[in-house]
Enzyme design. Structure first.
Site, PDB file in Angstrom:
ATOM      1  N   ARG A 143       5.870  -6.196  10.249  1.00  0.00           N
ATOM      2  CA  ARG A 143       5.139  -4.931  10.128  1.00  0.00           C
ATOM      3  C   ARG A 143       5.873  -3.801  10.855  1.00  0.00           C
ATOM      4  NH1 ARG A 143      -0.070  -2.951  13.115  1.00  0.00           N
ATOM      5  NH2 ARG A 143      -0.789  -1.300  11.728  1.00  0.00           N
ATOM      6  N   HIS A 153       6.934  -0.320   9.041  1.00  0.00           N
ATOM      7  CA  HIS A 153       6.492   0.984   9.521  1.00  0.00           C
ATOM      8  C   HIS A 153       7.675   1.871   9.898  1.00  0.00           C
ATOM      9  CE1 HIS A 153       1.951   0.696  10.204  1.00  0.00           C
ATOM     10  NE2 HIS A 153       2.290  -0.399   9.526  1.00  0.00           N
ATOM     11  N   ASN A 189      -0.015   3.785  13.370  1.00  0.00           N
ATOM     12  CA  ASN A 189       0.769   2.701  13.959  1.00  0.00           C
ATOM     13  C   ASN A 189       0.023   1.937  15.040  1.00  0.00           C
ATOM     14  OD1 ASN A 189       3.032   3.272  12.327  1.00  0.00           O
ATOM     15  ND2 ASN A 189       3.649   4.925  13.697  1.00  0.00           N
ATOM     16  N   HIS A 225       1.470  -9.996   3.655  1.00  0.00           N
ATOM     17  CA  HIS A 225       0.155 -10.242   4.244  1.00  0.00           C
ATOM     18  C   HIS A 225      -0.226 -11.719   4.203  1.00  0.00           C
ATOM     19  CE1 HIS A 225      -1.347  -5.813   3.771  1.00  0.00           C
ATOM     20  NE2 HIS A 225      -0.417  -5.954   4.690  1.00  0.00           N
TER      21      HIS A 225
END
Length: 323
Positions: A60, A64, A89, A186
């Site tokens: 992740r 980001h 975030n 995910h």
């Protein structure tokens, strides 16, 4: 005219991406710092062995980073107004892993390996350690000199409709297939009850649950996230094999067991539904192997977004601050 202009812009982005991917290359540090990738791998593995949940955190973190100003390590900068402190975030993890790897590499090859490349390599290693695929990561990125929390507004949100998700990914040169494939990450990881509890009790202010949620799964989620309960409680994004990188996430979406609204909505759009269907199949069948083939391709594409190369940016000495 608008359609022509849009086609031109998309073509320009594709050409630009191809040029960047050509300038990034496998084994970029083979002469200048031959131990770099091994150091990153051993560092990620050491942290993973203590806490396997660090794997989705690193994945992740890289995602980001790439979605704001490109894959330039800007997410790693510390400071009250830095990118990592944007509301989008919240909950990012893994900074200490990158810092650990960077300090070891600096001791061996000072001023050579970028934090942006360390992050891209760590994301790959995190997937592999979670029983997922591995791949060659093209390297040669340089670190950006800007990190601002105000520039994170284009980050995908769990509240986004499929059309909005498509727009945000397209703006980064990623197509609908990339969108679904990357969301397959995910299959490992967790989220907070606060990010989806509205689906359980008061969906669209009706006082009812989201009707697309499978009834038995709804009961499970309500037990995990009681009404007016702890919004920070963690729930697995993949109910079947939350620690293993596989295709069960897609099976869950197909069966109405997606946790986030943005995940479940993939089943309602014709374009994204077909990709979910192709990946879901039998968890141990050939379609699962296809996801293992497609995910690395999508990650390489993601990792090439707006990178700094050549004389652009810098090679930070410490990942959390500019030189």
């Amino acid at each position: 005219m608008n359609a022509i202009l849009l086609s031109f812009l998309i073509m320009f982005m594709m050409i630009t991406l191809a040029v960047i991917q050509a300038q990034l290359r496998n084994g970029f540090y083979s002469s200048s710092c031959p131990s770099a990738e091994a150091i990153v791998r051993s560092t990620v593995e050491s942290h993973f062995n203590k806490d396997p949940t660090i794997a989705p955190g690193l994945l992740r973190l890289h995602f980001h980073d790439c979605f704001v100003q490109g894959c330039d390590g800007s997410i790693l900068i510390a400071g009250s107004s830095a990118e990592r402190n944007a509301v989008q975030n919240i909950g990012l993890r893994g900074f200490e892993v990158i810092d650990d790897a960077k300090s070891q590499i600096e001791a061996t090859c000072p001023g050579v390996v970028s934090c942006a490349d360390i992050l891209a390599l760590a994301a790959r290693d995190a997937v592999h350690l979670s029983d997922g695929p591995s791949w060659l990561v093209p390297t040669g990125r340089r670190d950006g000199r800007i990190s601002s929390s105000t520039q994170s507004s284009n980050m995908p949100s769990p509240l986004d409709s499929v059309s909005v998700q498509k727009q945000k990914f397209s703006a980064k040169g990623l197509d609908d297939h990339d969108l679904v494939t990357l969301l397959g990450a995910h299959t490992i990881g967790q989220t907070d009850c606060r990010f989806f509890s509205y689906r359980l009790y008061n969906f669209t202010t009706t006082g009812n649950a989201d009707p697309t949620i499978n009834q038995s799964f709804l009961e499970l989620l309500q037990a995990q996230c009681p009404k007016n309960g702890d919004g920070l409680r963690k729930v697995a994004l993949d109910k079947d094999s939350p620690a293993k990188f596989d295709v069960s996430y897609f099976k869950n979406v197909r069966d109405g067991s997606g946790v986030l609204e943005s995940d479940q909505r993939l089943w309602e759009d014709a374009g994204t539904k077909s990709v979910v269907q192709n990946y879901a199949g039998n968890i141990r069948g050939i379609l699962g192997l296809r996801f293992e083939f497609e995910f690395p391709k999508a990650m390489i594409k993601l990792s090439s977004i707006e990178v700094k190369i050549g004389s652009e940016g810098e090679i930070r000495k410490v990942c959390s601050k500019f030189n």
